[in-house]
Motif scaffolding. Structure first.
Motif, PDB file in Angstrom:
ATOM      1  N   LYS A  23       0.823  -1.196   0.000  1.00 26.77           N
ATOM      2  CA  LYS A  23       0.000   0.000   0.000  1.00 26.77           C
ATOM      3  C   LYS A  23       0.871   1.266   0.000  1.00 26.77           C
ATOM      4  O   LYS A  23       0.501   2.250  -0.614  1.00 26.77           O
ATOM      5  N   GLU A  24       1.997   1.215   0.693  1.00 26.16           N
ATOM      6  CA  GLU A  24       2.910   2.369   0.697  1.00 26.16           C
ATOM      7  C   GLU A  24       3.486   2.593  -0.696  1.00 26.16           C
ATOM      8  O   GLU A  24       3.601   3.741  -1.144  1.00 26.16           O
ATOM      9  N   ILE A  25       3.839   1.507  -1.362  1.00 21.97           N
ATOM     10  CA  ILE A  25       4.399   1.617  -2.708  1.00 21.97           C
ATOM     11  C   ILE A  25       3.348   2.174  -3.664  1.00 21.97           C
ATOM     12  O   ILE A  25       3.646   3.035  -4.505  1.00 21.97           O
ATOM     13  N   ALA A  26       2.103   1.722  -3.526  1.00 18.47           N
ATOM     14  CA  ALA A  26       1.024   2.222  -4.386  1.00 18.47           C
ATOM     15  C   ALA A  26       0.808   3.709  -4.164  1.00 18.47           C
ATOM     16  O   ALA A  26       0.629   4.472  -5.120  1.00 18.47           O
ATOM     17  N   LEU A  27       0.842   4.153  -2.916  1.00 20.44           N
ATOM     18  CA  LEU A  27       0.653   5.566  -2.608  1.00 20.44           C
ATOM     19  C   LEU A  27       1.775   6.415  -3.193  1.00 20.44           C
ATOM     20  O   LEU A  27       1.530   7.477  -3.775  1.00 20.44           O
ATOM     21  N   GLU A  28       3.012   5.939  -3.090  1.00 13.71           N
ATOM     22  CA  GLU A  28       4.146   6.654  -3.672  1.00 13.71           C
ATOM     23  C   GLU A  28       4.005   6.750  -5.189  1.00 13.71           C
ATOM     24  O   GLU A  28       4.258   7.801  -5.787  1.00 13.71           O
ATOM     25  N   ARG A  29       3.575   5.660  -5.805  1.00 10.88           N
ATOM     26  CA  ARG A  29       3.425   5.637  -7.260  1.00 10.88           C
ATOM     27  C   ARG A  29       2.321   6.596  -7.721  1.00 10.88           C
ATOM     28  O   ARG A  29       2.468   7.301  -8.716  1.00 10.88           O
ATOM     29  N   ILE A  30       1.225   6.646  -6.971  1.00 12.65           N
ATOM     30  CA  ILE A  30       0.128   7.559  -7.301  1.00 12.65           C
ATOM     31  C   ILE A  30       0.616   9.004  -7.228  1.00 12.65           C
ATOM     32  O   ILE A  30       0.336   9.815  -8.117  1.00 12.65           O
ATOM     33  N   GLU A  31       1.361   9.333  -6.177  1.00 12.77           N
ATOM     34  CA  GLU A  31       1.898  10.693  -6.035  1.00 12.77           C
ATOM     35  C   GLU A  31       2.846  11.027  -7.184  1.00 12.77           C
ATOM     36  O   GLU A  31       2.787  12.125  -7.744  1.00 12.77           O
ATOM     37  N   GLN A  32       3.696  10.084  -7.559  1.00 14.18           N
ATOM     38  CA  GLN A  32       4.623  10.311  -8.672  1.00 14.18           C
ATOM     39  C   GLN A  32       3.867  10.566  -9.974  1.00 14.18           C
ATOM     40  O   GLN A  32       4.231  11.458 -10.753  1.00 14.18           O
ATOM     41  N   LEU A  33       2.818   9.792 -10.208  1.00 15.96           N
ATOM     42  CA  LEU A  33       2.063   9.946 -11.456  1.00 15.96           C
ATOM     43  C   LEU A  33       1.371  11.293 -11.534  1.00 15.96           C
ATOM     44  O   LEU A  33       1.363  11.936 -12.589  1.00 15.96           O
ATOM     45  N   PHE A  34       0.808  11.775 -10.423  1.00 16.69           N
ATOM     46  CA  PHE A  34       0.171  13.082 -10.447  1.00 16.69           C
ATOM     47  C   PHE A  34       1.194  14.202 -10.627  1.00 16.69           C
ATOM     48  O   PHE A  34       0.927  15.189 -11.311  1.00 16.69           O
ATOM     49  N   GLU A  35       2.375  14.059 -10.035  1.00 10.34           N
ATOM     50  CA  GLU A  35       3.423  15.063 -10.219  1.00 10.34           C
ATOM     51  C   GLU A  35       3.905  15.086 -11.671  1.00 10.34           C
ATOM     52  O   GLU A  35       4.124  16.155 -12.249  1.00 10.34           O
ATOM     53  N   GLU A  36       4.055  13.906 -12.274  1.00 12.75           N
ATOM     54  CA  GLU A  36       4.467  13.839 -13.681  1.00 12.75           C
ATOM     55  C   GLU A  36       3.378  14.401 -14.593  1.00 12.75           C
ATOM     56  O   GLU A  36       3.682  15.031 -15.608  1.00 12.75           O
ATOM     57  N   ALA A  37       2.122  14.181 -14.233  1.00 18.03           N
ATOM     58  CA  ALA A  37       1.018  14.727 -15.028  1.00 18.03           C
ATOM     59  C   ALA A  37       1.086  16.255 -15.040  1.00 18.03           C
ATOM     60  O   ALA A  37       0.865  16.884 -16.078  1.00 18.03           O
ATOM     61  N   LEU A  38       1.400  16.849 -13.902  1.00 16.66           N
ATOM     62  CA  LEU A  38       1.527  18.305 -13.829  1.00 16.66           C
ATOM     63  C   LEU A  38       2.695  18.799 -14.669  1.00 16.66           C
ATOM     64  O   LEU A  38       2.570  19.768 -15.417  1.00 16.66           O
ATOM     65  N   LYS A  39       3.830  18.111 -14.598  1.00 17.76           N
ATOM     66  CA  LYS A  39       5.014  18.523 -15.351  1.00 17.76           C
ATOM     67  C   LYS A  39       4.795  18.426 -16.861  1.00 17.76           C
ATOM     68  O   LYS A  39       5.252  19.276 -17.620  1.00 17.76           O
ATOM     69  N   ASN A  40       4.114  17.374 -17.313  1.00 13.36           N
ATOM     70  CA  ASN A  40       3.991  17.104 -18.747  1.00 13.36           C
ATOM     71  C   ASN A  40       2.745  17.682 -19.388  1.00 13.36           C
ATOM     72  O   ASN A  40       2.542  17.490 -20.583  1.00 13.36           O
ATOM     73  N   PHE A  41       1.916  18.395 -18.655  1.00 13.07           N
ATOM     74  CA  PHE A  41       0.635  18.834 -19.209  1.00 13.07           C
ATOM     75  C   PHE A  41       0.804  19.802 -20.372  1.00 13.07           C
ATOM     76  O   PHE A  41       0.094  19.693 -21.372  1.00 13.07           O
ATOM     77  N   LYS A  42       1.740  20.748 -20.273  1.00  9.93           N
ATOM     78  CA  LYS A  42       1.881  21.749 -21.341  1.00  9.93           C
ATOM     79  C   LYS A  42       2.395  21.138 -22.634  1.00  9.93           C
ATOM     80  O   LYS A  42       1.925  21.480 -23.714  1.00  9.93           O
ATOM     81  N   GLU A  43       3.371  20.232 -22.559  1.00 12.70           N
ATOM     82  CA  GLU A  43       3.928  19.640 -23.765  1.00 12.70           C
ATOM     83  C   GLU A  43       3.020  18.561 -24.344  1.00 12.70           C
ATOM     84  O   GLU A  43       2.854  18.457 -25.549  1.00 12.70           O
ATOM     85  N   ASN A  44       2.460  17.716 -23.470  1.00 14.87           N
ATOM     86  CA  ASN A  44       1.694  16.569 -23.940  1.00 14.87           C
ATOM     87  C   ASN A  44       0.535  16.289 -22.992  1.00 14.87           C
ATOM     88  O   ASN A  44       0.650  15.475 -22.082  1.00 14.87           O
ATOM     89  N   PRO A  45      -0.616  16.951 -23.200  1.00 17.34           N
ATOM     90  CA  PRO A  45      -1.737  16.747 -22.279  1.00 17.34           C
ATOM     91  C   PRO A  45      -2.297  15.330 -22.303  1.00 17.34           C
ATOM     92  O   PRO A  45      -2.768  14.836 -21.279  1.00 17.34           O
ATOM     93  N   GLU A  46      -2.209  14.637 -23.440  1.00 17.79           N
ATOM     94  CA  GLU A  46      -2.722  13.260 -23.497  1.00 17.79           C
ATOM     95  C   GLU A  46      -1.933  12.338 -22.574  1.00 17.79           C
ATOM     96  O   GLU A  46      -2.491  11.423 -21.977  1.00 17.79           O
ATOM     97  N   ARG A  47      -0.644  12.589 -22.457  1.00 17.99           N
ATOM     98  CA  ARG A  47       0.176  11.791 -21.551  1.00 17.99           C
ATOM     99  C   ARG A  47      -0.250  12.043 -20.104  1.00 17.99           C
ATOM    100  O   ARG A  47      -0.325  11.117 -19.306  1.00 17.99           O
ATOM    101  N   SER A  48      -0.555  13.294 -19.785  1.00 16.56           N
ATOM    102  CA  SER A  48      -1.026  13.623 -18.438  1.00 16.56           C
ATOM    103  C   SER A  48      -2.332  12.905 -18.133  1.00 16.56           C
ATOM    104  O   SER A  48      -2.516  12.390 -17.025  1.00 16.56           O
ATOM    105  N   HIS A  49      -3.237  12.861 -19.104  1.00 21.53           N
ATOM    106  CA  HIS A  49      -4.504  12.159 -18.907  1.00 21.53           C
ATOM    107  C   HIS A  49      -4.252  10.669 -18.668  1.00 21.53           C
ATOM    108  O   HIS A  49      -4.907  10.048 -17.832  1.00 21.53           O
ATOM    109  N   ARG A  50      -3.306  10.117 -19.385  1.00 24.30           N
ATOM    110  CA  ARG A  50      -2.980   8.691 -19.223  1.00 24.30           C
ATOM    111  C   ARG A  50      -2.394   8.421 -17.837  1.00 24.30           C
ATOM    112  O   ARG A  50      -2.694   7.398 -17.220  1.00 24.30           O
ATOM    113  N   TYR A  51      -1.542   9.330 -17.337  1.00 28.92           N
ATOM    114  CA  TYR A  51      -0.971   9.162 -16.004  1.00 28.92           C
ATOM    115  C   TYR A  51      -2.070   9.117 -14.947  1.00 28.92           C
ATOM    116  O   TYR A  51      -2.016   8.331 -14.008  1.00 28.92           O
TER     117      TYR A  51
END
Length: 96
Positions: free
Chosen positions: A1-29
């Motif tokens: 569960k800790e690993i899943a929580l860390e992964r979820i946080e990483q995915l949302f942070e990556e979605a924020l970083k990549n939204f301007k260049e590639n919004p579809e990738r952010s949606h996939r994250y």
């Protein structure tokens, strides 16, 4: 569960970083983070709950693909992809 929580946080942070260049990738994250949450039984952290549309499962960035307004003690978030509204209470209800 800790690993899943860390992964979820990483995915949302990556979605924020990549939204301007590639919004579809952010949606996939966000879709991947929601799948991880469902399979592992871990809730999405409170700080990320308003960052995705619960209807179309897209990443929301205020001003780019969503509108955020404060009205009558509520925060109203509107998704431009599907038109869904989400209302969040800003002030707690007064109890006697």
């Amino acid at each position: 569960k800790e690993i899943a929580l860390e992964r979820i946080e990483q995915l949302f942070e990556e979605a924020l970083k990549n939204f301007k260049e590639n919004p579809e990738r952010s949606h996939r994250y966000v879709e991947i983070a929601l799948k991880i949450s469902a399979k592992s039984g871990v809730k999405i952290p409170q700080k990320f709950r308003s960052n995705y549309c619960r209807k179309c499962k897209k990443y929301l960035l205020s001003g780019a693909n969503s509108r955020t307004r404060a009205k009558n003690g509520k925060m109203v978030i509107r998704c431009f992809n599907c038109g869904n509204y989400r209302r969040v209470m800003l002030k707690p209800k007064k109890t006697k």
